[in-house]
Design a protein around this motif. Structure first.
Motif, mmCIF file in Angstrom:
data_model
loop_
_atom_site.group_PDB
_atom_site.id
_atom_site.type_symbol
_atom_site.label_atom_id
_atom_site.label_comp_id
_atom_site.label_asym_id
_atom_site.label_seq_id
_atom_site.Cartn_x
_atom_site.Cartn_y
_atom_site.Cartn_z
ATOM 1 N N THR A 283 2.882 -16.917 0.914
ATOM 2 C CA THR A 283 2.127 -16.135 -0.225
ATOM 3 C C THR A 283 1.715 -14.733 0.187
ATOM 4 O O THR A 283 0.964 -14.835 1.314
ATOM 5 N N ILE A 284 2.243 -13.865 -0.258
ATOM 6 C CA ILE A 284 1.992 -12.311 0.182
ATOM 7 C C ILE A 284 1.094 -11.639 -0.741
ATOM 8 O O ILE A 284 1.595 -11.318 -2.138
ATOM 9 N N LEU A 285 -0.017 -11.087 -0.328
ATOM 10 C CA LEU A 285 -1.048 -10.620 -1.272
ATOM 11 C C LEU A 285 -0.860 -8.981 -0.951
ATOM 12 O O LEU A 285 -0.895 -8.640 0.327
ATOM 13 N N VAL A 286 -0.443 -8.112 -1.846
ATOM 14 C CA VAL A 286 0.021 -6.721 -1.816
ATOM 15 C C VAL A 286 -1.464 -6.179 -2.081
ATOM 16 O O VAL A 286 -1.912 -6.243 -3.208
ATOM 17 N N GLN A 287 -2.084 -5.471 -1.250
ATOM 18 C CA GLN A 287 -3.084 -4.701 -1.563
ATOM 19 C C GLN A 287 -2.932 -3.057 -1.419
ATOM 20 O O GLN A 287 -2.628 -2.724 -0.387
ATOM 21 N N GLY A 288 -3.413 -2.511 -2.577
ATOM 22 C CA GLY A 288 -3.291 -1.101 -2.717
ATOM 23 C C GLY A 288 -1.888 -0.538 -2.903
ATOM 24 O O GLY A 288 -1.072 -1.333 -3.451
ATOM 25 N N THR A 289 -1.712 0.724 -2.757
ATOM 26 C CA THR A 289 -0.366 1.342 -3.037
ATOM 27 C C THR A 289 0.293 1.552 -1.639
ATOM 28 O O THR A 289 -0.023 1.959 -0.718
ATOM 29 N N LEU A 290 1.469 0.762 -1.766
ATOM 30 C CA LEU A 290 2.683 1.017 -0.639
ATOM 31 C C LEU A 290 3.748 1.787 -1.104
ATOM 32 O O LEU A 290 4.440 1.530 -2.240
ATOM 33 N N ASP A 291 3.959 2.751 -0.450
ATOM 34 C CA ASP A 291 5.067 3.795 -0.372
ATOM 35 C C ASP A 291 6.265 3.308 0.414
ATOM 36 O O ASP A 291 5.995 3.119 1.503
ATOM 37 N N VAL A 292 7.050 3.041 -0.487
ATOM 38 C CA VAL A 292 8.455 2.657 0.343
ATOM 39 C C VAL A 292 9.105 3.733 0.732
ATOM 40 O O VAL A 292 9.801 4.709 0.123
ATOM 41 N N GLU A 293 9.564 3.572 2.037
ATOM 42 C CA GLU A 293 10.310 4.360 2.584
ATOM 43 C C GLU A 293 11.668 3.835 3.401
ATOM 44 O O GLU A 293 11.655 2.816 3.830
ATOM 45 N N PRO A 294 12.816 4.447 3.403
ATOM 46 C CA PRO A 294 12.914 5.899 2.601
ATOM 47 C C PRO A 294 12.672 5.765 0.963
ATOM 48 O O PRO A 294 13.107 4.702 0.759
ATOM 49 N N PHE A 295 12.490 6.860 0.555
ATOM 50 C CA PHE A 295 12.424 6.830 -0.908
ATOM 51 C C PHE A 295 13.721 6.295 -1.503
ATOM 52 O O PHE A 295 14.971 6.529 -1.102
ATOM 53 N N GLY A 296 13.264 5.290 -2.510
ATOM 54 C CA GLY A 296 14.539 4.775 -3.403
ATOM 55 C C GLY A 296 15.038 3.593 -2.562
ATOM 56 O O GLY A 296 15.968 2.714 -3.343
#
Length: 520
Positions: free
Chosen positions: A126-139
């Motif tokens: 179970t993975i809790l995602v906290q905050g804003t995660l910017d995925v790199e590279p874009f797209g």
């Protein structure tokens, strides 16, 4: 003849007792899909929740941890502790249906690299995602392995600039996440090579539950269910401000089983959803509002049951594509729509023979989804009195239509200032955006061009259905190619609102009509 009326479709309905949750339902689903299918990829067996793990107790503990509200409807908890719809149907390998990472460790991630590492791990998590995660590279898209629950934390979790990909996996739950802003400026059609990214892409996967997420301003599709995926449920999600919303298919086989319930679609164009070659598709208690191309489509060899859903201000709200497509609809509410009349081919199947559910009354759908669709924080959207659209990323939005969608959800009139550039997109100002102003930033209409290329029988480049709208210092252009496609009437602007003001607006390649399409 064109469909325009506000009314409910309520054909005679027969009901059958809803069965208890037993393995017999899996056998009934198998029987319903008795046609042989060749060439499918076999999935590795999922690691069901560890012995001694109670999936319902684990689900309740997780909901408590993220602060999910305890609201209940006729269909059960708004935030269900266990999977619903086809994702709940048990199999020999998954006797409790979809359980995700129940029974495994719980980890918290705060960046996309950690999410990618844990999502690919060969263990239940179970993975809790906290905050804003910017995925790199874009797209880019993060691969998710089997036996995972990925959920936004109590304080919120979002993926920006990318999405999640499920390829040949099973037993995955994705909840309480926001997927946003992987849109490529000036590519509203999603055709560029660097824009082939989705919010969630499910390919050749089994037992997936996508629940209480928000999808906005993405690249290609917001949620795509593809290539013979089975036992998929999408519930209580919010899809908005997008062109191609929810596509299902990309296969010649007819094996997919799909439930869509309590989803909200607003300020969208097409694929809401586009459901192609789905063996059994059950859609109930969904709300589509502000649809400029088409709403729900049964395509190819699909067999659908659509019930107790609301379609409003939608072009072609519920249609068929292909001679083999089947669709039975009952107890739906249609208002303010236009285009094709809602389709009906006769009874298809009873979802209550396959899993437990109780459709909420259609009159309750709008207030329920207004309050509860999306993540815990979806209703916290705040908009100033003025927002900026700029293709170079310096504004609040990259497309005019995305800004209009946000403005239509605002509690007060908004001014949208559009930076210089050519914006290829369909612009629709829906009811709810009363008092809106859209103006070019430079004062010169030649600097800000909104353009599209369809005949008037499809849609105008810009359509105004709200009252008191002002358009200023803009060019609205229709570039329909009559030489290639034949002569057709074209419109740069269809204006059906009361009190619309045009101030230094150039109409190019098409005129202005004040006819309301909902009256045609």
């Amino acid at each position: 003849m064109p469909f325009t009326a506000d009314h409910r479709h309520s054909p005679h309905r027969t009901t059958s007792p809803r069965p208890h949750r037993t393995g017999s339902r899996a056998r009934r689903v198998t029987a319903a899909l008795a046609a042989p299918v060749l060439g499918l990829t076999l999935l590795a067996p999922a690691a069901q929740a560890s012995p001694g793990t109670d999936p319902e107790a684990a689900g309740r503990a997780l909901l408590h941890r993220i602060g999910a509200p305890p609201a209940t409807t006729a269909d059960g908890p708004v935030w269900s502790p266990t999977a619903t719809g086809f994702a709940s149907v048990p199999t020999d390998e998954l006797p409790d249906g979809t359980t995700g990472g129940a029974g495994g460790r719980t980890v918290t991630v705060r960046d996309a690299a950690d999410l990618a590492a844990f999502a690919a791990a060969d263990e239940p998590l179970t993975i809790l995602v906290q905050g804003t995660l910017d995925v790199e590279p874009f797209g880019s898209m993060i691969d998710v392995a089997s036996d995972k629950t990925i959920v936004g934390a109590a304080t919120g979790g979002e993926l920006v600039g990318g999405g999640l990909r499920l390829l040949e996996v099973e037993n995955v739950i994705i909840r309480n996440l926001t997927f946003r802003d992987s849109y490529v400026a000036a590519d509203w059609d999603g055709k560029s090579a660097d824009n082939d990214n989705d919010g969630i892409r499910i390919d050749t996967s089994d037992h997936v539950w996508v629940d209480h997420n928000e999808f906005a301003r993405l690249g290609d599709g917001q949620l795509d269910v593809r290539k013979d995926s089975t036992a998929v449920t999408a519930s209580w999600n919010s899809f908005h401000d997008h062109n191609k919303t929810l596509g299902v298919g990309w296969t010649d086989n007819v094996v997919t089983t799909l439930t869509l319930h309590h989803n909200r679609f607003s300020n969208v164009h097409q694929r809401n959803g586009s459901i192609d070659n789905v063996a059994l598709g059950h859609l109930y208690n969904n709300w589509l509002s502000g649809v400029s191309s088409y709403g729900t489509t049964s395509r190819g060899g699909s067999t659908l049951l659509v019930e107790s859903s609301v379609y409003e201000n939608a072009r072609n709200p519920l249609i068929l594509s292909g001679d083999a497509a089947r669709l039975h609809q009952r107890d739906n509410l249609f208002r303010g729509n236009w285009g094709e009349e809602p389709a009906e081919t006769g009874p298809t199947f009873e979802a209550s023979d396959l899993y437990e559910y109780t459709a909420d009354d259609v009159e309750d759908v709008v207030p329920l989804l207004t309050r509860y669709a999306g993540t815990r924080s979806s209703r916290d959207e705040r908009l100033g009195r003025q927002v900026m659209v700029a293709q170079d990323g310096t504004g609040d939005f990259l497309s005019v239509q995305a800004a209009v969608g946000a403005a239509s959800r605002s509690l007060r009139p908004v001014e949208i200032v559009v930076g210089p550039g050519t914006y290829r997109e369909v612009l629709s100002v829906w009811p709810g955006a009363e008092g809106l102003t859209i103006r070019g930033a430079t004062g010169d209409p030649a600097d800000v061009v909104v353009t599209y290329d369809k005949p008037a029988s499809d849609w105008a480049t810009a359509t105004v259905l709200a009252d008191g709208v002002t358009l200023r210092d803009l060019t609205l252009e229709n570039t329909y190619d009559a030489e290639a496609n034949g002569p057709r009437e074209t419109l740069a602007l269809r204006d059906a609102g009361d009190g619309t003001v045009l101030d230094d607006v150039a109409l190019v390649g098409g005129g202005r009509s004040t006819d309301d399409p909902r009256d045609s």
